[in-house]
Design a protein around this motif. Sequence first.
Motif, mmCIF file in Angstrom:
data_model
loop_
_atom_site.group_PDB
_atom_site.id
_atom_site.type_symbol
_atom_site.label_atom_id
_atom_site.label_comp_id
_atom_site.label_asym_id
_atom_site.label_seq_id
_atom_site.Cartn_x
_atom_site.Cartn_y
_atom_site.Cartn_z
ATOM 1 N N ALA A 254 0.850 -1.192 0.000
ATOM 2 C CA ALA A 254 0.000 0.000 0.000
ATOM 3 C C ALA A 254 0.884 1.239 0.000
ATOM 4 N N GLU A 255 0.652 2.143 -0.949
ATOM 5 C CA GLU A 255 1.387 3.404 -1.016
ATOM 6 C C GLU A 255 0.565 4.498 -0.344
ATOM 7 N N LEU A 256 1.128 5.099 0.702
ATOM 8 C CA LEU A 256 0.460 6.181 1.419
ATOM 9 C C LEU A 256 1.115 7.504 1.048
ATOM 10 N N ARG A 257 0.317 8.447 0.579
ATOM 11 C CA ARG A 257 0.819 9.784 0.256
ATOM 12 C C ARG A 257 0.018 10.815 1.054
ATOM 13 N N ILE A 258 0.745 11.661 1.770
ATOM 14 C CA ILE A 258 0.124 12.725 2.546
ATOM 15 C C ILE A 258 0.702 14.051 2.065
ATOM 16 N N GLY A 259 -0.150 14.956 1.649
ATOM 17 C CA GLY A 259 0.289 16.260 1.165
ATOM 18 C C GLY A 259 0.469 17.250 2.300
ATOM 19 N N LEU A 260 1.310 18.250 2.070
ATOM 20 C CA LEU A 260 1.495 19.327 3.038
ATOM 21 C C LEU A 260 0.445 20.408 2.826
ATOM 22 N N ARG A 261 0.240 21.217 3.840
ATOM 23 C CA ARG A 261 -0.620 22.384 3.661
ATOM 24 C C ARG A 261 0.065 23.384 2.741
ATOM 25 N N ALA A 262 -0.658 24.394 2.309
ATOM 26 C CA ALA A 262 -0.135 25.385 1.368
ATOM 27 C C ALA A 262 1.165 25.985 1.896
ATOM 28 N N HIS A 263 2.202 26.020 1.032
ATOM 29 C CA HIS A 263 3.493 26.550 1.426
ATOM 30 C C HIS A 263 4.245 26.986 0.170
ATOM 31 N N ARG A 264 5.304 27.718 0.361
ATOM 32 C CA ARG A 264 6.133 28.128 -0.767
ATOM 33 C C ARG A 264 6.909 26.922 -1.274
ATOM 34 N N ARG A 265 6.804 26.634 -2.560
ATOM 35 C CA ARG A 265 7.432 25.449 -3.120
ATOM 36 C C ARG A 265 8.949 25.643 -3.208
ATOM 37 N N THR A 266 9.672 24.630 -2.766
ATOM 38 C CA THR A 266 11.136 24.669 -2.804
ATOM 39 C C THR A 266 11.713 23.512 -3.623
ATOM 40 N N GLY A 301 16.831 19.965 -3.868
ATOM 41 C CA GLY A 301 15.944 21.114 -3.886
ATOM 42 C C GLY A 301 16.271 22.002 -5.059
ATOM 43 N N ASP A 302 15.337 22.905 -5.401
ATOM 44 C CA ASP A 302 15.536 23.788 -6.544
ATOM 45 C C ASP A 302 16.591 24.849 -6.282
ATOM 46 N N ASP A 303 16.780 25.230 -5.036
ATOM 47 C CA ASP A 303 17.711 26.309 -4.699
ATOM 48 C C ASP A 303 18.539 25.871 -3.495
ATOM 49 N N PRO A 304 19.573 25.045 -3.722
ATOM 50 C CA PRO A 304 20.323 24.468 -2.592
ATOM 51 C C PRO A 304 20.906 25.496 -1.640
ATOM 52 N N GLY A 306 19.828 28.776 -1.305
ATOM 53 C CA GLY A 306 18.955 29.909 -1.038
ATOM 54 C C GLY A 306 18.181 29.790 0.256
ATOM 55 N N ARG A 307 17.300 30.759 0.477
ATOM 56 C CA ARG A 307 16.529 30.775 1.727
ATOM 57 C C ARG A 307 15.542 29.621 1.801
ATOM 58 N N GLY A 308 15.174 29.077 0.605
ATOM 59 C CA GLY A 308 14.205 27.987 0.612
ATOM 60 C C GLY A 308 14.805 26.627 0.890
ATOM 61 N N SER A 309 16.134 26.542 0.976
ATOM 62 C CA SER A 309 16.750 25.233 1.189
ATOM 63 C C SER A 309 16.659 24.828 2.652
ATOM 64 N N CYS A 310 16.856 23.521 2.884
ATOM 65 C CA CYS A 310 16.739 22.979 4.234
ATOM 66 C C CYS A 310 18.090 22.995 4.918
ATOM 67 N N SER A 311 18.062 22.839 6.176
ATOM 68 C CA SER A 311 19.301 22.666 6.924
ATOM 69 C C SER A 311 19.055 21.668 8.037
ATOM 70 N N GLY A 312 19.991 20.737 8.163
ATOM 71 C CA GLY A 312 19.922 19.779 9.259
ATOM 72 C C GLY A 312 18.661 18.940 9.256
ATOM 73 N N ARG A 313 18.269 18.529 10.445
ATOM 74 C CA ARG A 313 17.147 17.611 10.569
ATOM 75 C C ARG A 313 15.805 18.301 10.396
ATOM 76 N N ARG A 314 15.801 19.629 10.195
ATOM 77 C CA ARG A 314 14.536 20.304 9.944
ATOM 78 C C ARG A 314 13.871 19.762 8.680
#
Length: 318
Positions: A254-266, A301-304, A306-314
């Motif tokens: 079974a494939e489970l997909r859960i979407g995020l709430r509205a956010h800026r796409r990164t 990510g699209d912008d490694p 930039g401000r939209g990129s992730c850092s660490g376990r976040r």
Amino acid sequence: MDALTSVLCLLLGSALPLLGLYFVIRRGVRQLQVATAYGDVARSLASTSTRAASRCRASRRAALVGRRGDGGHGPDRRMACWGVLDPERPLGLGLLIRRRGLSERLYRRARGVKVQAVDAELERLVEISGDEPERVRELLDERVREVLGLILTRWRDLVVTDQSVRIYLSQLLSRTPDLRDLVYGMRTLAAEISAARRRIGPPTALAARAPGWERLGERLGLQVEAAFPGVAGEVDGRTVRVTPVRTVDGGYAAELRIGLRAHRRTGLRLRPQIEPDGYWSVGQDIQVGDEPFDQAFVVKGDDPGGRGSCSGRRCARG
């Protein structure tokens, strides 16, 4: 004779650098044309464009056209150009449609039962296999066969599976109309296959499980998708979808997909690191500086930087 030889040597010595310069300029111009074409199509689809690959959400289906790794790791890693678009739902039929004679290097997968196409012309162009021939033939209705035929007249190296529609390319497309036609063709085929899939019943092995899906849908307030069977809907403001998928051992998961709430796409993509060579195996990879995390996960990510990129376990928690 010596004078003629000298002239020929002079001409040859002048031609070689000019020929090299021509190919350098030609390559640079083509790269600019490719970037322009991908930017134009990405903007028309309200998607994101990253270098020579365009990633987008086309009618809720993930799409990519570009150059990607196609087997091997490290120095042995091969690159291939292809376009891919996911159907709205995994089909769960063990489907494989591929052009006859397509190189095994481009796409290799265990085949199910061979299915004879209803259309003689389609049978000449592609080989078809699936778990249950009758259901596969139902899936290949008149409209699906029509779209398949139109795509094959222009894009010959086609592969269709439960999970994706793929078209292999000899090189990156540099003209906006060609790239737009490719994306449109994949979208149309994926949409027609998804519509046809909803009109046929679930695989025989899953038919007896339909009552369980109905109880699950009723308990969670989700819509039951009896054709797969599965459930879909919204829970706490997030889209939810559970659909059966075929596994490599011939069973189902079974494939489970859960979407995020509205956010800026990164363009964030996070998955476990399973290749043996780390950086070599995954192409563009965002390293976050936490060695255990970087060894365990692949982050893109699209912008490694930039401000939209992730850092660490976040990344994992977001």
